[in-house]
Design a protein around this motif. Structure first.
Motif, mmCIF file in Angstrom:
data_model
loop_
_atom_site.group_PDB
_atom_site.id
_atom_site.type_symbol
_atom_site.label_atom_id
_atom_site.label_comp_id
_atom_site.label_asym_id
_atom_site.label_seq_id
_atom_site.Cartn_x
_atom_site.Cartn_y
_atom_site.Cartn_z
ATOM 1 N N THR A 29 0.857 -1.184 0.000
ATOM 2 C CA THR A 29 0.000 0.000 0.000
ATOM 3 C C THR A 29 0.891 1.232 0.000
ATOM 4 O O THR A 29 2.111 1.110 0.103
ATOM 5 N N TRP A 33 -2.190 6.439 -1.658
ATOM 6 C CA TRP A 33 -3.442 5.717 -1.917
ATOM 7 C C TRP A 33 -4.398 5.905 -0.730
ATOM 8 O O TRP A 33 -5.567 6.253 -0.916
ATOM 9 N N ARG A 37 -7.900 8.082 -1.072
ATOM 10 C CA ARG A 37 -9.206 7.382 -1.060
ATOM 11 C C ARG A 37 -9.979 7.556 0.236
ATOM 12 O O ARG A 37 -11.191 7.391 0.243
ATOM 13 N N CYS A 114 -21.017 0.518 12.945
ATOM 14 C CA CYS A 114 -20.753 1.963 12.836
ATOM 15 C C CYS A 114 -21.894 2.803 13.402
ATOM 16 O O CYS A 114 -21.693 3.929 13.853
ATOM 17 N N ARG A 155 -5.860 -5.473 2.530
ATOM 18 C CA ARG A 155 -5.495 -4.042 2.617
ATOM 19 C C ARG A 155 -6.671 -3.087 2.438
ATOM 20 O O ARG A 155 -6.659 -1.988 2.965
ATOM 21 N N ASN A 156 -7.685 -3.483 1.654
ATOM 22 C CA ASN A 156 -8.810 -2.558 1.432
ATOM 23 C C ASN A 156 -9.582 -2.296 2.730
ATOM 24 O O ASN A 156 -10.225 -1.262 2.876
ATOM 25 N N MET A 240 -15.489 -6.690 3.073
ATOM 26 C CA MET A 240 -16.187 -5.452 2.670
ATOM 27 C C MET A 240 -16.072 -5.226 1.171
ATOM 28 O O MET A 240 -14.984 -5.276 0.610
ATOM 29 N N GLY A 242 -16.150 -2.291 -0.691
ATOM 30 C CA GLY A 242 -16.061 -0.858 -0.394
ATOM 31 C C GLY A 242 -16.919 0.017 -1.287
ATOM 32 O O GLY A 242 -17.617 0.917 -0.813
ATOM 33 N N GLN A 243 -16.892 -0.264 -2.584
ATOM 34 C CA GLN A 243 -17.644 0.605 -3.504
ATOM 35 C C GLN A 243 -19.146 0.500 -3.277
ATOM 36 O O GLN A 243 -19.866 1.497 -3.347
ATOM 37 N N HIS A 277 -20.400 9.880 11.509
ATOM 38 C CA HIS A 277 -19.524 8.739 11.767
ATOM 39 C C HIS A 277 -18.337 8.861 10.800
ATOM 40 O O HIS A 277 -18.517 9.125 9.604
ATOM 41 N N ASN A 280 -15.140 7.592 6.128
ATOM 42 C CA ASN A 280 -14.209 7.916 5.049
ATOM 43 C C ASN A 280 -14.371 9.418 4.822
ATOM 44 O O ASN A 280 -15.507 9.902 4.710
ATOM 45 N N ASN A 307 -11.145 4.949 11.007
ATOM 46 C CA ASN A 307 -12.553 4.645 11.288
ATOM 47 C C ASN A 307 -12.606 3.773 12.550
ATOM 48 O O ASN A 307 -12.125 2.645 12.544
#
Ligand code: UT7
Length: 350
Positions: A29, A33, A37, A114, A155-156, A240, A242-243, A277, A280, A307
């Motif tokens: 990573t 990045w 993001r 969350c 890593r994501n 997860m 993510g998108q 919260h 991101n 997070n």
């Protein structure tokens, strides 16, 4: 009419700062990045053996209780929100009750990831409004660093999460213009597996949406919810998309914030501060733009802590208050979205 007000607030983050560059030792990573993001520059990791989700919650609770001008013996009920409890069972609420030598009061754990803190706050609010309790302790605490995949495969997810805790003491007020004006809770489990940790679990129905969640060889008695191959195949870590999460988050966050304002005949311009919260920074910026809020109206600290799921809202609220950004009479909106999916908001007059 009785309302609940936040009488004391506290936060605790571990001393160990882990930068994006530190994470490059474990996975493929880059600082660029992660910052581009997510906005995250660093996060805190709890001491591996000396700190737990409960001990961090205790530290935050001590401060909240002291600031409320009471002692742990005065607390009538605990609501503890976390997705990474010390034990599979019992929950962290009783461990905190023991650690703080409280009376034999009720202790409830909330499992809403969350949205956990806003859900927990809403539960506590109901106990105060009915007149049942006078001093409710609400805690959000997480030790993510113990359960993440630090290889490139994970890593994501792993770069996003950090450890920490926040807590508030709720007390009744008869001032109609103060305290929690309303809370709004929602869920939609259609895509529960999009952001989830499946194992250990009792699902045994190990195929969901074409994805294998666990390596169960058979359904014989004696088959445990953990197997060696689950570990080998990384089926023991959070999962997860993510998108997919991002897309729903940017729709539900503004909707639930608007819902809280409309329920109380307020507009976005009345808001002193939105505490979203800290999922991101890009999500917070999108929500800010969609609602037409100024930079001064939205508090973000994900850059420093990552997070921290159930802990993120009370940590951000506490820090904003300590920095003098939350004053008596200010209209504050707390809002969250996450795994489940669940989403929630609380509108309060400080
Ligand atoms: O609290 C609520 C919980 N979660 C959220 O709110 C998460 C919402 N979603 C997000 O925040 C974003 O989707 C992420 C930050 C998780 C990911 O950002 P993205 O822009 O959606 O990236 P992506 O998953 O589409 O991945 C893009 C690329 C992929 O490489 P290829 O396939 O394009 O070659 C990933 O493998 O980035 C790669 N990638 C990474 N590269 C460097 C994924 N993670 C990393 C990483 N470092 N840590």
């Amino acid at each position: 009419m009785i309302r609940s007000k936040i009488a004391g607030i506290g936060m605790y983050v571990p001393a160990n700062v882990v930068t994006n560059i530190d994470l490059m030792k474990y996975m493929d990573t880059t600082d660029e990045w992660i910052q581009e993001r997510t906005g995250i520059k660093e996060r805190r990791y709890a001491h591996r053996t000396k700190e737990t989700t409960t001990t961090m919650g205790v530290e935050a609770a001590k401060i909240a209780i002291e600031r409320a001008g009471i002692t742990p013996k005065d607390i009538d009920f605990i609501v503890f929100a976390t997705l990474c409890p010390d034990y599979y069972f019992p929950g962290c609420g009783v461990l905190l009750q023991r650690a703080m030598q409280m009376k034999e009061i009720g202790a409830l754990d909330v499992r809403n990831q969350c949205s956990g803190f806003v859900y927990a706050l809403s539960v506590a609010d109901q106990f105060i409004k009915t007149g049942m309790y006078k001093n409710m302790l609400v805690v959000g605490s997480e030790k993510h660093s113990f359960g993440l995949d630090f290889s490139t495969r994970g890593r994501n997810v792993s770069v996003i999460f950090g450890d920490g805790a926040g807590a508030v003491v709720l007390q009744p007020t008869e001032d109609e213009n103060r305290g929690i004006l309303s809370t709004h809770l929602h869920s939609d489990g259609t895509n529960a597996e999009i952001l989830a940790m499946y194992n250990p679990g009792t699902h045994a129905n190990h195929w969901v949406n074409g994805q294998k969640l666990a390596d169960f060889d058979n359904a014989e008695i004696g088959q445990m919810f953990f197997s060696h191959s689950m570990i080998d195949k990384a089926q023991v870590f959070p999962n997860m998309d993510g998108q997919a999460v991002f897309k729903v988050a940017v729709e539900k966050f503004p909707a639930v914030i608007r819902e809280s304002l409309e329920a109380n005949n307020h507009q976005t311009s009345d808001l002193r501060l939105l505490i979203p919260h800290q999922a991101n920074l890009r999500i917070s910026q999108y929500v800010q733009k969609k609602l037409g809020l100024t930079d001064d109206q939205v508090y973000n600290n994900i850059q420093k802590y990552g997070n921290t799921t159930a802990a993120s809202v009370p940590i951000a609220l506490c820090e904003a208050w300590e920095n003098g950004l939350v004053k008596e009479g200010d209209l504050i909106c707390l809002a969250a979205f996450g795994s489940g999916f669940t989403w929630a908001s609380a509108l309060l007059r400080w």
